[in-house]
Design a protein around this motif. Sequence first.
Motif, PDB file in Angstrom:
ATOM      1  N   SER A  45       0.804  -1.228   0.000  1.00 27.46           N
ATOM      2  CA  SER A  45       0.000   0.000   0.000  1.00 27.46           C
ATOM      3  C   SER A  45       0.830   1.268   0.000  1.00 27.46           C
ATOM      4  N   ASN A 186      -4.010  -2.976  -1.889  1.00 31.59           N
ATOM      5  CA  ASN A 186      -4.397  -1.944  -2.862  1.00 31.59           C
ATOM      6  C   ASN A 186      -5.688  -2.301  -3.606  1.00 31.59           C
ATOM      7  N   ARG A 189      -7.844  -0.144  -6.333  1.00 30.19           N
ATOM      8  CA  ARG A 189      -7.065   0.998  -6.824  1.00 30.19           C
ATOM      9  C   ARG A 189      -6.524   0.737  -8.226  1.00 30.19           C
TER      10      ARG A 189
END
Length: 254
Positions: A45, A186, A189
């Motif tokens: 992340s 993530n 995203r």
Amino acid sequence: MKRFVLVGLPSLAAAGALAAYRPLTPPAAARVPVVVELFTSEGCSSCPAADAALRELEAAQSVPGAEVIALGQHVDYWNRLGWKDPFSAAQFTERQQAYAAGFGTGSYTPQAVVNGQAEFVGSNRAALVAAIAKAAQGPHAAVQLVRQGAPWPVQVAALPAGAPAADVLLVITEAGLATQVGRGENAGRLLRHAAVVRALRPVGQAGGSAFAAAVPLALRPEWHPENLRAVVLVQEPATHRIVGAASLPLGALN
């Protein structure tokens, strides 16, 4: 299939031959190539910020005296934690581990390594700019990519005084890559990457000022030629110091 020829120039006697070449890269005195290796992962992340910082620095070329060459290397040790990075490879993990042994640090992401000599968290933009600027002031081999007509030569004119024999590496990078991540840290995203290393392999060793090799340039069909770049690195195997580099957009070969 295109080919590169890597040519070492042993003396100034070869200078006349260079008159027929038209350089594709600016003179070394104008901008010194500085290599930034970013060890990253789509499962991390904190990595997208580092990718963004390097991508922007390479696009802007805003560090005085430096030509920033980005090498995004996606490690594979995050793959077991919920998301398999499609650009990851054990080879990049092993390269990071070799750096870690030299630095006396552990492996982590995002980690930036500048010219093989400075390492820090890759999202630290201030440290990145400072390390690039410092590296541009150091001694470096005269590596230049030129256009003559196929095959395409690379000149390694000389290593810095006192430098030991150095490995010559060929790297293929692809820019403009992005992934919609489905799982892991993530998830959800859209990640846009700095230039991703698609291939990295040794092609020989330069000692003194002489090096010559014919290197096949094999490109995979799923790569986008207009976004590909060939990078040549000259790197000391013991210290990991990168003493010379040059890059060429492969679209220029069409």
